[in-house]
Design an enzyme around this catalytic site. Sequence first.
Site, PDB file in Angstrom:
ATOM      1  N   HIS A   1      28.190 -23.847 -37.178  1.00  0.00           N
ATOM      2  CA  HIS A   1      27.836 -22.956 -38.286  1.00  0.00           C
ATOM      3  C   HIS A   1      28.611 -23.274 -39.565  1.00  0.00           C
ATOM      4  O   HIS A   1      28.262 -22.780 -40.635  1.00  0.00           O
ATOM      5  CB  HIS A   1      28.035 -21.491 -37.877  1.00  0.00           C
TER       6      HIS A   1
ATOM      7  N   ASP B   1      27.729 -24.035 -30.556  1.00  0.00           N
ATOM      8  CA  ASP B   1      28.337 -23.929 -31.883  1.00  0.00           C
ATOM      9  C   ASP B   1      29.398 -25.013 -32.102  1.00  0.00           C
ATOM     10  O   ASP B   1      30.474 -24.751 -32.619  1.00  0.00           O
ATOM     11  CB  ASP B   1      28.948 -22.541 -32.093  1.00  0.00           C
TER      12      ASP B   1
ATOM     13  N   SER C   1      37.099 -20.831 -38.952  1.00  0.00           N
ATOM     14  CA  SER C   1      36.102 -21.371 -38.028  1.00  0.00           C
ATOM     15  C   SER C   1      36.198 -22.885 -37.942  1.00  0.00           C
ATOM     16  O   SER C   1      36.224 -23.571 -38.966  1.00  0.00           O
ATOM     17  CB  SER C   1      34.697 -20.984 -38.480  1.00  0.00           C
TER      18      SER C   1
END
EC number: 3.4.21.107
Length: 507
Positions: free
Chosen positions: A150, A180, A251
């Site tokens: 993402h 992911d 992230s």
Amino acid sequence: MRFQTLTQPSLRRLQATALALALVSGGVLLHHAPVAAQAAPAAASAPAVAAPTAAALPDFTTIVEKADPAVVNIRTTATVPVRRGPGGGNDPYELFRFFFGPDFQPPGMPGAPRQAPPRDQTPPAERSVPRGLGSGFFISDDGYILTNNHVVADANEIFVTLTDGREFKAKVIGTDERTDVALIKVDAKGMATLPIGDVKALKKGQWVLAIGSPFGLDSTVTSGIVSAIGRDTGEYLPFIQTDVAVNPGNSGGPLLNLGGEVVGINSQIVSRSGGFMGISLAIPIDEVMRVVEQLKASGRVTRGLIGVQIGEVSKDVADAIGLPKAEGALVSGVQPEGPADAAGVQPGDVIQRFNGQAINRWSDLPRIVGETKPGSDVAMEVWRKGKNQTLKVKVTEMEAKGGAAAAAKEESQAKASNALGLAVTAVPAEMQRKLRIKGGVLVQSAEGVSAAAGLTQGDVVLAINDTDVTSPEQFAKLAAKVDKERAVGLLVRRGDLTQWVAVRPAK
């Protein structure tokens, strides 16, 4: 000043009170010589109080010094169209047509024909804008970087900044939306790397730390402990749960143990505010590295598929069907003509073992099946009518989203269903479970008569006239046989609503 003479009982009570206060407050009580000789035996008989030993907190400085150069800041850009105003070559009445429709005519001179000004056919200008921020880390000295999917998904350009200020433009080697995970690469040599740790050795309560770029503040270090292992959130993989402060921008960054080894990729937070609230989730690094091997080799991930819809086995259900423990995956649906259907799997079966591996939680099955090589013949143990049965199932390949095979299949389906103007594909198992449906087909595009009837991408067609739709192939056959002289009834599911839509086939 007034003095008061203390008797022996009063002195002993005073000493006891002082000792109690010292113990409660954590202070140190200093014993002086006794005022009277008779007080000495009482003081000498009091047990000695040992001072508590404080546990030493870990020092992260050495870990950070070694790991910091391998962690990078990632920023991405996206391309957006530039709105040009009057005089920029575009129709000045475009905004009016947006509100009043394409046939809107500007006011003209009295008696003059009302004609729309010619439209400029020049494609609109575009510009790059910042899209997002994230983190990543080198896993090889020749420039391979791990991050989250993402972080780089839908990015036009990807820029990687090192702690020493150097910046590189990165290219995507491969991504996997399901886990992911993304693998990107920069053209560089001699990069500092992070060693891969053993997730199986990780325990609750152990210290861990994260390095990343929360809110764009690169090379930020936070620490905490592992608060849970194998946290099931309904996603494809179980997570490592920690109380390490993780925020937007973290992230894709590494989660490190006290040995400076990567044990996970920071991926999500559990929050009601959008910021850190005490719970962060990391993807276990052993699962990540299995994905990386395939991304390096082919740029995509190949997964196995058996074609079942599954759910949790509750304790009440286990007691009712005679299961010793509430474990396994309860089959709620079987894909027609799929591998499980061919193997004899039935709704109501409980899958307990697959390819020699125990299914303790229902969420274990998708991961274990996905890791199985397509084409393999696998033994699957199911609980049915009070006893175990072993079935043989041939695992097929799960089509990659957006892959060439999927595109070719959708194209052939679009041609086959041309009479209804619909291009369809299979409804994903997760979507079927969420909508509580069986079978059906997912609309990829609606044109002509279907678009005129109000159908759109994302609708689910459950039936054609009085026949339930079970697969894209069956839908194509039914659509090819419809009577073109009369309207066709399509049972359509959109969100939480199901309704019949009448479509008159194109002749």
